[in-house]
Enzyme design. Structure first.
Site, PDB file in Angstrom:
ATOM      1  N   GLY A  32      -4.208   3.906  -1.959  1.00 19.94           N
ATOM      2  CA  GLY A  32      -4.971   4.388  -3.103  1.00 19.94           C
ATOM      3  C   GLY A  32      -6.083   3.445  -3.508  1.00 19.94           C
ATOM      4  O   GLY A  32      -6.686   2.741  -2.691  1.00 19.94           O
ATOM      5  N   ASP A 186       3.111   7.826   1.748  1.00 22.54           N
ATOM      6  CA  ASP A 186       4.392   7.780   1.035  1.00 22.54           C
ATOM      7  C   ASP A 186       5.544   8.109   1.979  1.00 22.54           C
ATOM      8  O   ASP A 186       6.576   7.425   1.992  1.00 22.54           O
ATOM      9  CB  ASP A 186       4.395   8.767  -0.132  1.00 22.54           C
ATOM     10  CG  ASP A 186       3.591   8.266  -1.320  1.00 22.54           C
ATOM     11  OD1 ASP A 186       3.106   7.119  -1.272  1.00 22.54           O
ATOM     12  OD2 ASP A 186       3.444   9.027  -2.303  1.00 22.54           O
TER      13      ASP A 186
END
Length: 287
Positions: A32, A186
């Site tokens: 991110g 993830d």
């Protein structure tokens, strides 16, 4: 003198946690906006080096969506997302591979070395440790070369950890035929944590954790059991984009990982504060 005593007290507080987690594996998912924040990234990598220095076995798994978007723009390729996943044709895959498995993996490894640690770049260009296949989708929806991890070469990762090196792994996998796939960071971190039987999986995010009021950082919940987390989802307290992240945490707990943390990586030394202090700074979810 009082300042020195305060520092000693901090070390004493940390000692119990250091002894408890010495020799245990912690998988850290990095991605991110944190990869674009030079200051935050430096402190995260310093935290990882400290963890290794006191006997923990950290493993980094990273994405890099913003860097990929910039590289795609330079190549004249328009990003395309389907149900939150990046559609990956061959041209996009080439860019993703160059950025994730190449540039970012090399950068993170070299930066850790520069800061005094020891790290090993595990990628298609060195030693690949993530293997998988094309991601099955509802109604045979085509996402291109998007995959999921079905096998982790844990012997390579554990071998590096036992020689005091931090494995750095991009969120990509290879099929048995050598085909490369783009993987959600993830889920890649979850697969690595499950394969290693990790003590902890830490999602470094740009939010400080699960909140009673999603718009108020002061309402953070520092500790949740799996049952409590499921109830908060049912009650609508955990909502929006936090739902899939918490559900991923619960799935990981169900597959052998002992604790999962959601931590704001932009807080200076948030990783150390979460692991080595009693109160922590993020949300810990456990069985």
């Amino acid at each position: 003198m009082q300042e020195a005593i305060g520092k000693a007290n901090t070390l004493i507080e940390a000692m119990g946690w250091i002894r408890r987690f010495r020799g245990k594996t912690t998988v850290i998912k990095l991605g991110g906006s944190l990869l674009d924040d030079e200051h935050a990234l430096m402190h995260i990598l310093l935290d990882v080096i400290f963890m290794e220095s006191v006997g923990m076995k950290p493993v980094i798994v990273h994405g890099g969506g913003k860097a990929i978007n910039r590289a795609l723009a330079k190549s004249g390729i328009e990003p395309n997302f389907i149900r939150g996943r990046r559609y990956t044709d061959q041209a996009t895959l080439d860019v993703v591979s160059r950025v994730l498995a190449g540039e970012l993996n090399v950068f993170l490894t070299e930066e850790m070395e520069r800061l005094g640690g020891r790290a090993m770049n595990l990628s298609f260009d060195t030693t690949n440790v993530l293997f998988g296949e094309k991601l099955p989708t509802p109604d045979d929806e085509d996402l291109g070369f998007v995959g999921h991890v079905t096998r982790v070469d844990r012997s390579v990762i554990e071998g590096l950890s036992y020689t005091d090196q931090v494995p750095v792994i991009p969120s990509m996998c290879a099929g048995e035929d050598g085909q490369r796939y783009n993987v959600n960071a993830d889920t890649a971190a979850m697969a690595v944590a499950q394969a290693l039987g990790a003590e902890k999986l830490v999602f470094l995010s740009d939010v400080n954790g699960v909140r009673m009021d999603k718009d108020d950082p002061k309402t953070i919940i520092h500790s949740l059991s799996a049952a409590e987390a499921r109830q908060l989802i049912a009650d609508g307290v955990i909502a929006g984009g936090m739902i899939p992240k918490v559900e991923a945490c619960l799935e990981t707990l169900g597959r052998g990982v002992r604790k999962v943390h959601i931590v704001d990586g932009s807080i200076r030394h948030s990783l150390l504060l979460e692991i080595f202090t009693t109160s922590g700074v993020g949300t810990e979810i456990n069985q």
